[in-house]
Design a protein around this motif. Structure first.
Motif, PDB file in Angstrom:
ATOM      1  N   PHE A 197       6.984  -8.742  -3.384  1.00  0.00           N
ATOM      2  CA  PHE A 197       7.880  -7.874  -2.634  1.00  0.00           C
ATOM      3  C   PHE A 197       7.292  -6.474  -2.526  1.00  0.00           C
ATOM      4  O   PHE A 197       6.421  -6.076  -3.289  1.00  0.00           O
ATOM      5  CB  PHE A 197       9.287  -7.832  -3.231  1.00  0.00           C
ATOM      6  CG  PHE A 197       9.370  -7.405  -4.673  1.00  0.00           C
ATOM      7  CD1 PHE A 197       9.496  -6.070  -5.020  1.00  0.00           C
ATOM      8  CD2 PHE A 197       9.334  -8.355  -5.679  1.00  0.00           C
ATOM      9  CE1 PHE A 197       9.593  -5.687  -6.346  1.00  0.00           C
ATOM     10  CE2 PHE A 197       9.442  -7.986  -7.007  1.00  0.00           C
ATOM     11  CZ  PHE A 197       9.564  -6.641  -7.337  1.00  0.00           C
ATOM     12  N   VAL A 198       7.787  -5.765  -1.511  1.00  0.00           N
ATOM     13  CA  VAL A 198       7.483  -4.346  -1.346  1.00  0.00           C
ATOM     14  C   VAL A 198       8.734  -3.589  -1.758  1.00  0.00           C
ATOM     15  O   VAL A 198       9.850  -4.092  -1.635  1.00  0.00           O
ATOM     16  CB  VAL A 198       7.052  -3.994   0.103  1.00  0.00           C
ATOM     17  CG1 VAL A 198       5.704  -4.608   0.432  1.00  0.00           C
ATOM     18  CG2 VAL A 198       8.094  -4.412   1.127  1.00  0.00           C
ATOM     19  N   GLU A 199       8.539  -2.392  -2.283  1.00  0.00           N
ATOM     20  CA  GLU A 199       9.667  -1.548  -2.685  1.00  0.00           C
ATOM     21  C   GLU A 199       9.391  -0.115  -2.284  1.00  0.00           C
ATOM     22  O   GLU A 199       8.276   0.228  -1.914  1.00  0.00           O
ATOM     23  CB  GLU A 199       9.933  -1.685  -4.184  1.00  0.00           C
ATOM     24  CG  GLU A 199       8.753  -1.348  -5.053  1.00  0.00           C
ATOM     25  CD  GLU A 199       8.998  -1.669  -6.526  1.00  0.00           C
ATOM     26  OE1 GLU A 199      10.154  -1.786  -6.948  1.00  0.00           O
ATOM     27  OE2 GLU A 199       8.013  -1.790  -7.257  1.00  0.00           O
TER      28      GLU A 199
ATOM     29  N   HIS B  57       5.900   0.052  -0.373  1.00  0.00           N
ATOM     30  CA  HIS B  57       4.560  -0.189  -0.910  1.00  0.00           C
ATOM     31  C   HIS B  57       4.586  -1.514  -1.656  1.00  0.00           C
ATOM     32  O   HIS B  57       5.588  -1.851  -2.293  1.00  0.00           O
ATOM     33  CB  HIS B  57       4.145   0.881  -1.925  1.00  0.00           C
ATOM     34  CG  HIS B  57       4.120   2.268  -1.389  1.00  0.00           C
ATOM     35  ND1 HIS B  57       3.102   2.764  -0.616  1.00  0.00           N
ATOM     36  CD2 HIS B  57       5.017   3.281  -1.526  1.00  0.00           C
ATOM     37  CE1 HIS B  57       3.364   4.031  -0.300  1.00  0.00           C
ATOM     38  NE2 HIS B  57       4.525   4.356  -0.838  1.00  0.00           N
ATOM     39  N   LEU B  58       3.471  -2.225  -1.611  1.00  0.00           N
ATOM     40  CA  LEU B  58       3.302  -3.397  -2.467  1.00  0.00           C
ATOM     41  C   LEU B  58       3.025  -2.853  -3.855  1.00  0.00           C
ATOM     42  O   LEU B  58       2.127  -2.039  -4.044  1.00  0.00           O
ATOM     43  CB  LEU B  58       2.118  -4.223  -1.955  1.00  0.00           C
ATOM     44  CG  LEU B  58       1.955  -5.629  -2.482  1.00  0.00           C
ATOM     45  CD1 LEU B  58       3.130  -6.501  -2.104  1.00  0.00           C
ATOM     46  CD2 LEU B  58       0.682  -6.236  -1.905  1.00  0.00           C
TER      47      LEU B  58
ATOM     48  N   GLY C 213      15.909  -4.047  12.733  1.00  0.00           N
ATOM     49  CA  GLY C 213      14.503  -4.361  12.488  1.00  0.00           C
ATOM     50  C   GLY C 213      13.738  -3.245  11.810  1.00  0.00           C
ATOM     51  O   GLY C 213      12.555  -3.396  11.508  1.00  0.00           O
ATOM     52  N   LEU C 214      14.384  -2.113  11.526  1.00  0.00           N
ATOM     53  CA  LEU C 214      13.695  -0.976  10.925  1.00  0.00           C
ATOM     54  C   LEU C 214      13.056  -1.349   9.589  1.00  0.00           C
ATOM     55  O   LEU C 214      11.852  -1.133   9.391  1.00  0.00           O
ATOM     56  CB  LEU C 214      14.653   0.204  10.745  1.00  0.00           C
ATOM     57  CG  LEU C 214      14.069   1.433  10.031  1.00  0.00           C
ATOM     58  CD1 LEU C 214      12.916   2.021  10.834  1.00  0.00           C
ATOM     59  CD2 LEU C 214      15.156   2.478   9.810  1.00  0.00           C
ATOM     60  N   SER C 215      13.818  -1.907   8.672  1.00  0.00           N
ATOM     61  CA  SER C 215      13.256  -2.287   7.363  1.00  0.00           C
ATOM     62  C   SER C 215      12.152  -3.327   7.518  1.00  0.00           C
ATOM     63  O   SER C 215      11.141  -3.274   6.818  1.00  0.00           O
ATOM     64  CB  SER C 215      14.349  -2.842   6.442  1.00  0.00           C
ATOM     65  OG  SER C 215      15.240  -1.826   6.077  1.00  0.00           O
ATOM     66  N   SER C 216      12.347  -4.267   8.423  1.00  0.00           N
ATOM     67  CA  SER C 216      11.338  -5.304   8.643  1.00  0.00           C
ATOM     68  C   SER C 216      10.028  -4.699   9.139  1.00  0.00           C
ATOM     69  O   SER C 216       8.949  -5.035   8.641  1.00  0.00           O
ATOM     70  CB  SER C 216      11.836  -6.339   9.659  1.00  0.00           C
ATOM     71  OG  SER C 216      12.977  -6.998   9.183  1.00  0.00           O
TER      72      SER C 216
ATOM     73  N   ALA D  20       4.452  -2.990   8.046  1.00  0.00           N
ATOM     74  CA  ALA D  20       3.443  -1.933   7.963  1.00  0.00           C
ATOM     75  C   ALA D  20       2.884  -1.826   6.546  1.00  0.00           C
ATOM     76  O   ALA D  20       1.673  -1.663   6.349  1.00  0.00           O
ATOM     77  CB  ALA D  20       4.025  -0.593   8.414  1.00  0.00           C
ATOM     78  N   ALA D  21       3.744  -1.941   5.531  1.00  0.00           N
ATOM     79  CA  ALA D  21       3.292  -1.860   4.139  1.00  0.00           C
ATOM     80  C   ALA D  21       2.402  -3.050   3.774  1.00  0.00           C
ATOM     81  O   ALA D  21       1.411  -2.901   3.062  1.00  0.00           O
ATOM     82  CB  ALA D  21       4.489  -1.789   3.193  1.00  0.00           C
TER      83      ALA D  21
END
Length: 194
Positions: A91-93, A100-101, A123-126, A131-132
């Motif tokens: 997951f990214v946080e 970031h990963l 879709g913003l979080s997605s 991108a991360a």
């Protein structure tokens, strides 16, 4: 699973709520799907993830090297998707407000990644998660979610597969219908409204 069977899973978990909700996007809605509740039961989460994995286009399902989900809401469904596909799940946080990963996770450069969310509205979080993942060296070949709340309008820049599409109206704070404005708003999401 049929759409009715999927909705029945949400109702059985008391995860489909009616009222006045401020979504993480800042939009207001008369209904809210509380995916955390539907994912509390491991057997239910596994059933939903297997159904979602089965809906992925075969070329994406067969090419995935890893599954990455955004924390917090996507962690459980990301883990279950990794299990359903037999692939590692990470997951990214947002330790500093930007995805970031982290936590010792690493992607092999060029790894083909499926980004998985619980619910997609704008879709913003997605897009931030994608991108991360790319910044960490992965190549996002597809995205998936339990629920598409965008009314089919979201564009993520990669093929997107939801388990269900739920067309629930959303409103800007300054454009609420009178019946919604008359109900006190609650903010069930985990991110501050925009």
């Amino acid at each position: 699973m049929t759409q009715d069977e999927i909705i029945a899973e949400f109702r059985a978990a008391e995860a489909l709520l009616d009222g006045h909700f401020i979504l993480s996007s800042g939009l207001h809605s008369p209904r809210y799907l509380q995916c955390a509740r539907v994912l509390m039961d491991g057997a239910r989460a596994e059933r939903l993830a297997r159904a979602l994995a089965a809906r992925l286009p075969a070329d994406i399902r067969d090419a995935v090297d890893a599954v990455v989900a955004p924390a917090m809401g996507g962690v459980i469904i990301g883990h279950e998707m990794g299990r359903a596909l037999g692939k590692p799940a990470m997951f990214v946080e947002r330790p500093d407000g930007v995805f970031h990963l982290r936590r010792g996770f690493a992607l092999t450069p060029g790894a083909k990644v499926l980004m998985v969310e619980d619910v997609v509205t704008t879709g913003l979080s997605s897009r931030e998660a994608i991108a991360a993942i790319e910044a960490a060296g992965g190549t996002v070949i597809g995205a998936a979610s339990l629920v598409d709340r965008s009314n089919g309008k979201v564009e993520l820049g990669v093929p997107y597969t939801p388990l269900i599409r739920l067309d629930v109206p959303t409103y800007a704070a300054n454009d609420l219908p009178a019946e919604l404005a008359a109900i006190p708003a609650t903010k069930p999401g985990s991110r501050a409204a925009a």
